[in-house]
Scaffold this active site. Structure first.
Site, PDB file in Angstrom:
ATOM      1  N   HIS A   7       0.795  -1.227   0.000  1.00 52.80           N
ATOM      2  CA  HIS A   7       0.000   0.000   0.000  1.00 52.80           C
ATOM      3  C   HIS A   7       0.828   1.278   0.000  1.00 52.80           C
ATOM      4  O   HIS A   7       0.281   2.371  -0.154  1.00 52.80           O
ATOM      5  CB  HIS A   7      -0.926   0.008   1.226  1.00 52.80           C
ATOM      6  CG  HIS A   7      -1.705  -1.248   1.382  1.00 52.80           C
ATOM      7  ND1 HIS A   7      -1.284  -2.290   2.190  1.00 52.80           N
ATOM      8  CD2 HIS A   7      -2.861  -1.655   0.794  1.00 52.80           C
ATOM      9  CE1 HIS A   7      -2.158  -3.274   2.108  1.00 52.80           C
ATOM     10  NE2 HIS A   7      -3.109  -2.929   1.270  1.00 52.80           N
ATOM     11  N   GLY A  23      -7.391  12.369   6.963  1.00 50.99           N
ATOM     12  CA  GLY A  23      -8.067  11.320   6.209  1.00 50.99           C
ATOM     13  C   GLY A  23      -7.979  11.527   4.711  1.00 50.99           C
ATOM     14  O   GLY A  23      -7.803  10.586   3.948  1.00 50.99           O
ATOM     15  N   ARG A  27      -6.028  16.858   1.548  1.00 54.59           N
ATOM     16  CA  ARG A  27      -5.614  17.635   2.717  1.00 54.59           C
ATOM     17  C   ARG A  27      -4.133  17.403   3.011  1.00 54.59           C
ATOM     18  O   ARG A  27      -3.431  18.317   3.458  1.00 54.59           O
ATOM     19  CB  ARG A  27      -6.469  17.280   3.934  1.00 54.59           C
ATOM     20  CG  ARG A  27      -6.334  18.290   5.076  1.00 54.59           C
ATOM     21  CD  ARG A  27      -7.418  18.112   6.103  1.00 54.59           C
ATOM     22  NE  ARG A  27      -8.708  18.417   5.516  1.00 54.59           N
ATOM     23  CZ  ARG A  27      -9.851  17.820   5.852  1.00 54.59           C
ATOM     24  NH1 ARG A  27      -9.846  16.856   6.757  1.00 54.59           N
ATOM     25  NH2 ARG A  27     -10.991  18.177   5.293  1.00 54.59           N
ATOM     26  N   ARG A  46      -2.739   4.258  -4.991  1.00 55.39           N
ATOM     27  CA  ARG A  46      -4.188   4.442  -4.883  1.00 55.39           C
ATOM     28  C   ARG A  46      -4.566   5.896  -4.618  1.00 55.39           C
ATOM     29  O   ARG A  46      -5.635   6.175  -4.074  1.00 55.39           O
ATOM     30  CB  ARG A  46      -4.770   3.544  -3.785  1.00 55.39           C
ATOM     31  CG  ARG A  46      -4.504   2.064  -3.993  1.00 55.39           C
ATOM     32  CD  ARG A  46      -5.252   1.205  -3.008  1.00 55.39           C
ATOM     33  NE  ARG A  46      -4.951  -0.208  -3.214  1.00 55.39           N
ATOM     34  CZ  ARG A  46      -5.731  -1.203  -2.797  1.00 55.39           C
ATOM     35  NH1 ARG A  46      -6.847  -0.934  -2.161  1.00 55.39           N
ATOM     36  NH2 ARG A  46      -5.382  -2.454  -3.004  1.00 55.39           N
ATOM     37  N   ARG A  90      -2.956  11.874  14.104  1.00 58.06           N
ATOM     38  CA  ARG A  90      -4.131  11.972  13.239  1.00 58.06           C
ATOM     39  C   ARG A  90      -4.712  13.375  13.369  1.00 58.06           C
ATOM     40  O   ARG A  90      -4.889  13.899  14.474  1.00 58.06           O
ATOM     41  CB  ARG A  90      -5.173  10.930  13.622  1.00 58.06           C
ATOM     42  CG  ARG A  90      -6.533  11.232  13.019  1.00 58.06           C
ATOM     43  CD  ARG A  90      -7.533  10.122  13.109  1.00 58.06           C
ATOM     44  NE  ARG A  90      -8.893  10.627  13.151  1.00 58.06           N
ATOM     45  CZ  ARG A  90      -9.520  11.274  12.171  1.00 58.06           C
ATOM     46  NH1 ARG A  90      -8.885  11.530  11.038  1.00 58.06           N
ATOM     47  NH2 ARG A  90     -10.765  11.686  12.307  1.00 58.06           N
ATOM     48  N   GLY A  92      -8.088  15.409  11.891  1.00 59.93           N
ATOM     49  CA  GLY A  92      -9.307  15.226  11.117  1.00 59.93           C
ATOM     50  C   GLY A  92     -10.475  15.958  11.725  1.00 59.93           C
ATOM     51  O   GLY A  92     -10.342  16.712  12.694  1.00 59.93           O
ATOM     52  N   SER A  93     -11.629  15.735  11.154  1.00 61.49           N
ATOM     53  CA  SER A  93     -12.855  16.354  11.644  1.00 61.49           C
ATOM     54  C   SER A  93     -13.586  15.388  12.574  1.00 61.49           C
ATOM     55  O   SER A  93     -13.361  14.179  12.530  1.00 61.49           O
ATOM     56  CB  SER A  93     -13.761  16.744  10.473  1.00 61.49           C
ATOM     57  OG  SER A  93     -14.094  15.595   9.716  1.00 61.49           O
ATOM     58  N   MET A 182     -13.788   8.340  13.073  1.00 58.84           N
ATOM     59  CA  MET A 182     -13.849   6.983  12.532  1.00 58.84           C
ATOM     60  C   MET A 182     -12.518   6.248  12.460  1.00 58.84           C
ATOM     61  O   MET A 182     -12.442   5.185  11.839  1.00 58.84           O
ATOM     62  CB  MET A 182     -14.485   7.011  11.124  1.00 58.84           C
ATOM     63  CG  MET A 182     -15.881   7.581  11.079  1.00 58.84           C
ATOM     64  SD  MET A 182     -16.680   7.428   9.458  1.00 58.84           S
ATOM     65  CE  MET A 182     -17.052   5.675   9.432  1.00 58.84           C
ATOM     66  N   SER A 205     -16.430  19.862  13.376  1.00 56.07           N
ATOM     67  CA  SER A 205     -16.991  20.401  12.141  1.00 56.07           C
ATOM     68  C   SER A 205     -18.509  20.483  12.179  1.00 56.07           C
ATOM     69  O   SER A 205     -19.112  21.231  11.400  1.00 56.07           O
ATOM     70  CB  SER A 205     -16.560  19.549  10.948  1.00 56.07           C
ATOM     71  OG  SER A 205     -16.972  18.202  11.132  1.00 56.07           O
ATOM     72  N   ASP A 206     -19.117  19.706  13.070  1.00 55.76           N
ATOM     73  CA  ASP A 206     -20.579  19.739  13.212  1.00 55.76           C
ATOM     74  C   ASP A 206     -20.954  19.223  14.590  1.00 55.76           C
ATOM     75  O   ASP A 206     -20.124  18.600  15.280  1.00 55.76           O
ATOM     76  CB  ASP A 206     -21.249  18.900  12.125  1.00 55.76           C
ATOM     77  CG  ASP A 206     -20.790  17.449  12.148  1.00 55.76           C
ATOM     78  OD1 ASP A 206     -21.592  16.589  12.538  1.00 55.76           O
ATOM     79  OD2 ASP A 206     -19.631  17.168  11.788  1.00 55.76           O
ATOM     80  N   ARG A 219     -14.689  25.141   7.065  1.00 52.67           N
ATOM     81  CA  ARG A 219     -13.863  24.007   7.485  1.00 52.67           C
ATOM     82  C   ARG A 219     -12.412  24.215   7.072  1.00 52.67           C
ATOM     83  O   ARG A 219     -11.491  23.954   7.835  1.00 52.67           O
ATOM     84  CB  ARG A 219     -14.382  22.697   6.861  1.00 52.67           C
ATOM     85  CG  ARG A 219     -15.690  22.220   7.433  1.00 52.67           C
ATOM     86  CD  ARG A 219     -16.039  20.850   6.901  1.00 52.67           C
ATOM     87  NE  ARG A 219     -17.359  20.408   7.354  1.00 52.67           N
ATOM     88  CZ  ARG A 219     -17.735  19.147   7.400  1.00 52.67           C
ATOM     89  NH1 ARG A 219     -16.897  18.193   7.030  1.00 52.67           N
ATOM     90  NH2 ARG A 219     -18.931  18.812   7.810  1.00 52.67           N
TER      91      ARG A 219
END
Length: 234
Positions: A7, A23, A27, A46, A90, A92-93, A182, A205-206, A219
């Protein structure tokens, strides 16, 4: 297994000891282009872009994790175990499930609850609690105070479902869980197994309770704080 891995196409030494993991591959590209100098693309298998460059003279890498526990589980495992990476942060949102949080606030995941069965592979005779590196967490808190960022430290939920047909993620809030994302539980478990360090820094973010949410433009601007903070502690 040798490198390159199935990968990641990077060569030995291509990654810095600390890797930031958003993620979204775009970004990762944004961070490389806007925060790093002399950034070099070291992976694009990928379309999962990984870069290594300099931040204020310090070598640092950034590579996307993809979405969800299986995806970050693969990438973080290969970085820790085959590329000699010591720290993964990490970025992220997250969706808030705690009433004290508002959009744009930062959350540092001290621990990661989960509805995933990822930990089953380790054959533990009980339930393991995936937690962050205290060293990275302490640095994040100190740096956030110095920069004047609004943050909260506590448990987060790493959920396998975005669209939930059951009770939903908000029920975790009654146990003081701050927000839902997640990926972090798998990252913390892989770090523990490899004897490495990990931390999740998320921007709200929410809000799952109030319905408040940021637009895509908002964002972009809000996430810069999270990126800057992670780079400062890298």
């Amino acid at each position: 297994m040798s490198i390159p891995t199935p990968h990641i196409s990077a060569k030995k030494g291509d990654f810095a000891p600390t890797v930031l993991m958003p993620g979204d591959p775009l970004r990762a590209k944004y961070i490389a282009e806007n925060f790093l100098t002399d950034a070099v693309l070291v992976n694009n298998v990928r379309g999962v872009q990984g870069y290594t460059g300099l931040y204020k003279g310090k070598r640092v890498s950034v590579m996307a994790s993809g979405m969800g526990i299986p995806s970050i589980g693969i990438y973080s495992y290969e970085l820790y175990n085959f590329y000699g990476v010591e720290n993964i942060i990490r970025i992220g949102s997250a969706g808030a499930i705690h009433p004290d949080l508002k959009v744009r606030n930062l959350v540092f995941g001290q621990g990661a609850c989960t509805n995933s069965n990822y930990a089953h592979q380790f054959g533990m005779p009980g339930t393991i609690a995936p937690i962050a590196s205290y060293e990275l967490l302490e640095k994040a808190v100190e740096t956030a105070k110095k920069l004047g960022f609004t943050y909260k430290v506590g448990n987060i939920l790493s959920s396998d479902t975005f669209y939930d047909d059951g009770a939903g993620s908000a029920v975790w809030g009654k146990m003081g869980v701050l927000a839902v994302e997640m990926e972090s539980a798998a990252l913390y478990l892989n770090a523990a197994r490899a004897g490495k360090k990990a931390l999740c820094i998320c921007t709200i973010s929410d809000h799952l309770i109030t319905g408040e949410a940021l637009s895509s433009d908002e964002r972009q601007n809000s996430f810069r704080e999270m990126m800057e903070l992670a780079l400062e502690i890298a």
